[in-house]
Design a protein around this motif. Structure first.
Motif, PDB file in Angstrom:
ATOM      1  N   VAL A  14      -6.616  19.113 -31.319  1.00 35.75           N
ATOM      2  CA  VAL A  14      -5.476  19.490 -30.464  1.00 35.75           C
ATOM      3  C   VAL A  14      -4.185  19.466 -31.270  1.00 35.75           C
ATOM      4  O   VAL A  14      -3.336  20.355 -31.127  1.00 35.75           O
ATOM      5  CB  VAL A  14      -5.391  18.558 -29.235  1.00 35.75           C
ATOM      6  N   MET A  15      -4.035  18.480 -32.145  1.00 38.11           N
ATOM      7  CA  MET A  15      -2.837  18.397 -32.966  1.00 38.11           C
ATOM      8  C   MET A  15      -2.739  19.605 -33.902  1.00 38.11           C
ATOM      9  O   MET A  15      -1.653  20.177 -34.070  1.00 38.11           O
ATOM     10  CB  MET A  15      -2.848  17.101 -33.785  1.00 38.11           C
ATOM     11  N   VAL A  16      -3.843  20.011 -34.488  1.00 42.19           N
ATOM     12  CA  VAL A  16      -3.839  21.180 -35.369  1.00 42.19           C
ATOM     13  C   VAL A  16      -3.471  22.432 -34.583  1.00 42.19           C
ATOM     14  O   VAL A  16      -2.679  23.259 -35.048  1.00 42.19           O
ATOM     15  CB  VAL A  16      -5.214  21.327 -36.068  1.00 42.19           C
ATOM     16  N   ILE A  17      -3.989  22.585 -33.384  1.00 38.85           N
ATOM     17  CA  ILE A  17      -3.661  23.743 -32.544  1.00 38.85           C
ATOM     18  C   ILE A  17      -2.173  23.759 -32.210  1.00 38.85           C
ATOM     19  O   ILE A  17      -1.521  24.812 -32.270  1.00 38.85           O
ATOM     20  CB  ILE A  17      -4.527  23.750 -31.268  1.00 38.85           C
ATOM     21  N   VAL A  18      -1.605  22.611 -31.882  1.00 37.29           N
ATOM     22  CA  VAL A  18      -0.178  22.534 -31.548  1.00 37.29           C
ATOM     23  C   VAL A  18       0.682  22.873 -32.764  1.00 37.29           C
ATOM     24  O   VAL A  18       1.665  23.611 -32.655  1.00 37.29           O
ATOM     25  CB  VAL A  18       0.171  21.138 -30.981  1.00 37.29           C
ATOM     26  N   VAL A  19       0.318  22.359 -33.930  1.00 39.76           N
ATOM     27  CA  VAL A  19       1.095  22.640 -35.144  1.00 39.76           C
ATOM     28  C   VAL A  19       1.022  24.124 -35.492  1.00 39.76           C
ATOM     29  O   VAL A  19       2.044  24.742 -35.828  1.00 39.76           O
ATOM     30  CB  VAL A  19       0.612  21.753 -36.320  1.00 39.76           C
ATOM     31  N   VAL A  20      -0.139  24.723 -35.387  1.00 35.63           N
ATOM     32  CA  VAL A  20      -0.287  26.154 -35.672  1.00 35.63           C
ATOM     33  C   VAL A  20       0.520  26.978 -34.676  1.00 35.63           C
ATOM     34  O   VAL A  20       1.195  27.944 -35.046  1.00 35.63           O
ATOM     35  CB  VAL A  20      -1.781  26.557 -35.671  1.00 35.63           C
ATOM     36  N   ALA A  21       0.489  26.605 -33.391  1.00 35.10           N
ATOM     37  CA  ALA A  21       1.260  27.323 -32.381  1.00 35.10           C
ATOM     38  C   ALA A  21       2.761  27.192 -32.647  1.00 35.10           C
ATOM     39  O   ALA A  21       3.520  28.162 -32.480  1.00 35.10           O
ATOM     40  CB  ALA A  21       0.925  26.798 -30.985  1.00 35.10           C
ATOM     41  N   PHE A  22       3.207  26.015 -33.069  1.00 31.82           N
ATOM     42  CA  PHE A  22       4.624  25.822 -33.370  1.00 31.82           C
ATOM     43  C   PHE A  22       5.045  26.660 -34.570  1.00 31.82           C
ATOM     44  O   PHE A  22       6.087  27.319 -34.550  1.00 31.82           O
ATOM     45  CB  PHE A  22       4.913  24.344 -33.625  1.00 31.82           C
ATOM     46  N   ILE A  23       4.256  26.648 -35.630  1.00 29.87           N
ATOM     47  CA  ILE A  23       4.583  27.438 -36.818  1.00 29.87           C
ATOM     48  C   ILE A  23       4.618  28.925 -36.475  1.00 29.87           C
ATOM     49  O   ILE A  23       5.509  29.651 -36.916  1.00 29.87           O
ATOM     50  CB  ILE A  23       3.586  27.131 -37.960  1.00 29.87           C
ATOM     51  N   TYR A  24       3.670  29.394 -35.672  1.00 30.58           N
ATOM     52  CA  TYR A  24       3.654  30.798 -35.262  1.00 30.58           C
ATOM     53  C   TYR A  24       4.907  31.153 -34.454  1.00 30.58           C
ATOM     54  O   TYR A  24       5.508  32.197 -34.658  1.00 30.58           O
ATOM     55  CB  TYR A  24       2.401  31.088 -34.433  1.00 30.58           C
ATOM     56  N   SER A  25       5.307  30.272 -33.548  1.00 29.07           N
ATOM     57  CA  SER A  25       6.481  30.570 -32.726  1.00 29.07           C
ATOM     58  C   SER A  25       7.766  30.581 -33.546  1.00 29.07           C
ATOM     59  O   SER A  25       8.662  31.380 -33.288  1.00 29.07           O
ATOM     60  CB  SER A  25       6.601  29.576 -31.568  1.00 29.07           C
ATOM     61  N   VAL A  26       7.863  29.727 -34.560  1.00 26.49           N
ATOM     62  CA  VAL A  26       9.039  29.714 -35.424  1.00 26.49           C
ATOM     63  C   VAL A  26       9.099  30.992 -36.258  1.00 26.49           C
ATOM     64  O   VAL A  26      10.145  31.641 -36.367  1.00 26.49           O
ATOM     65  CB  VAL A  26       9.057  28.470 -36.334  1.00 26.49           C
ATOM     66  N   LYS A  27       7.967  31.396 -36.820  1.00 28.42           N
ATOM     67  CA  LYS A  27       7.939  32.593 -37.664  1.00 28.42           C
ATOM     68  C   LYS A  27       8.132  33.874 -36.862  1.00 28.42           C
ATOM     69  O   LYS A  27       8.593  34.873 -37.400  1.00 28.42           O
ATOM     70  CB  LYS A  27       6.637  32.656 -38.449  1.00 28.42           C
ATOM     71  N   SER A  28       7.784  33.861 -35.580  1.00 30.17           N
ATOM     72  CA  SER A  28       7.921  35.065 -34.769  1.00 30.17           C
ATOM     73  C   SER A  28       9.314  35.188 -34.157  1.00 30.17           C
ATOM     74  O   SER A  28       9.589  36.166 -33.474  1.00 30.17           O
ATOM     75  CB  SER A  28       6.869  35.096 -33.669  1.00 30.17           C
ATOM     76  N   GLY A  29      10.194  34.199 -34.377  1.00 24.87           N
ATOM     77  CA  GLY A  29      11.575  34.311 -33.925  1.00 24.87           C
ATOM     78  C   GLY A  29      11.858  33.720 -32.563  1.00 24.87           C
ATOM     79  O   GLY A  29      12.889  34.023 -31.955  1.00 24.87           O
ATOM     80  N   GLN A  30      10.994  32.880 -32.058  1.00 24.31           N
ATOM     81  CA  GLN A  30      11.210  32.294 -30.740  1.00 24.31           C
ATOM     82  C   GLN A  30      12.443  31.392 -30.692  1.00 24.31           C
ATOM     83  O   GLN A  30      13.064  31.262 -29.658  1.00 24.31           O
ATOM     84  CB  GLN A  30       9.989  31.466 -30.322  1.00 24.31           C
ATOM     85  N   TYR A  31      12.792  30.799 -31.812  1.00 24.92           N
ATOM     86  CA  TYR A  31      13.900  29.850 -31.827  1.00 24.92           C
ATOM     87  C   TYR A  31      15.144  30.429 -32.489  1.00 24.92           C
ATOM     88  O   TYR A  31      16.027  29.684 -32.895  1.00 24.92           O
ATOM     89  CB  TYR A  31      13.484  28.558 -32.537  1.00 24.92           C
ATOM     90  N   ASP A  32      15.235  31.744 -32.601  1.00 29.38           N
ATOM     91  CA  ASP A  32      16.429  32.363 -33.161  1.00 29.38           C
ATOM     92  C   ASP A  32      17.608  32.142 -32.225  1.00 29.38           C
ATOM     93  O   ASP A  32      17.444  31.949 -31.020  1.00 29.38           O
ATOM     94  CB  ASP A  32      16.225  33.867 -33.359  1.00 29.38           C
ATOM     95  N   ASP A  33      18.785  32.208 -32.789  1.00 30.19           N
ATOM     96  CA  ASP A  33      20.006  32.005 -32.018  1.00 30.19           C
ATOM     97  C   ASP A  33      20.288  33.255 -31.195  1.00 30.19           C
ATOM     98  O   ASP A  33      20.613  34.312 -31.730  1.00 30.19           O
ATOM     99  CB  ASP A  33      21.171  31.724 -32.972  1.00 30.19           C
TER     100      ASP A  33
END
Length: 72
Positions: A14-33
């Motif tokens: 579960v931790m690996v899935i969460v980390v992969v999902a977080f990295i994907y969301s950061v790279k896809s621009g979810q946290y852009d300003d």
């Protein structure tokens, strides 16, 4: 004790899935300003706090004697 043999791999998975999902969301621009560009359009163009903007410094005038200013 036998439950730990099952729970620890599940927790790691579960931790690996969460980390992969977080990295994907950061790279896809979810946290852009999203609000920055809307506020930046309202700022003055020569504001030195805007990243990438270089403000030209006014040239310093030569020191003038105060008595010369009154005469000239």
């Amino acid at each position: 004790m036998e439950a730990l043999y099952l729970l620890i791999p599940i927790a790691v998975g579960v931790m690996v899935i969460v980390v992969v999902a977080f990295i994907y969301s950061v790279k896809s621009g979810q946290y852009d300003d999203l609000e920055g560009p809307a506020h930046r359009i309202l700022m003055d163009d020569d504001d030195p706090r805007i990243p990438g903007r270089q403000v030209k410094q006014p040239e310093k005038k030569a020191a003038v004697n105060p008595s010369e200013e009154k005469n000239g």
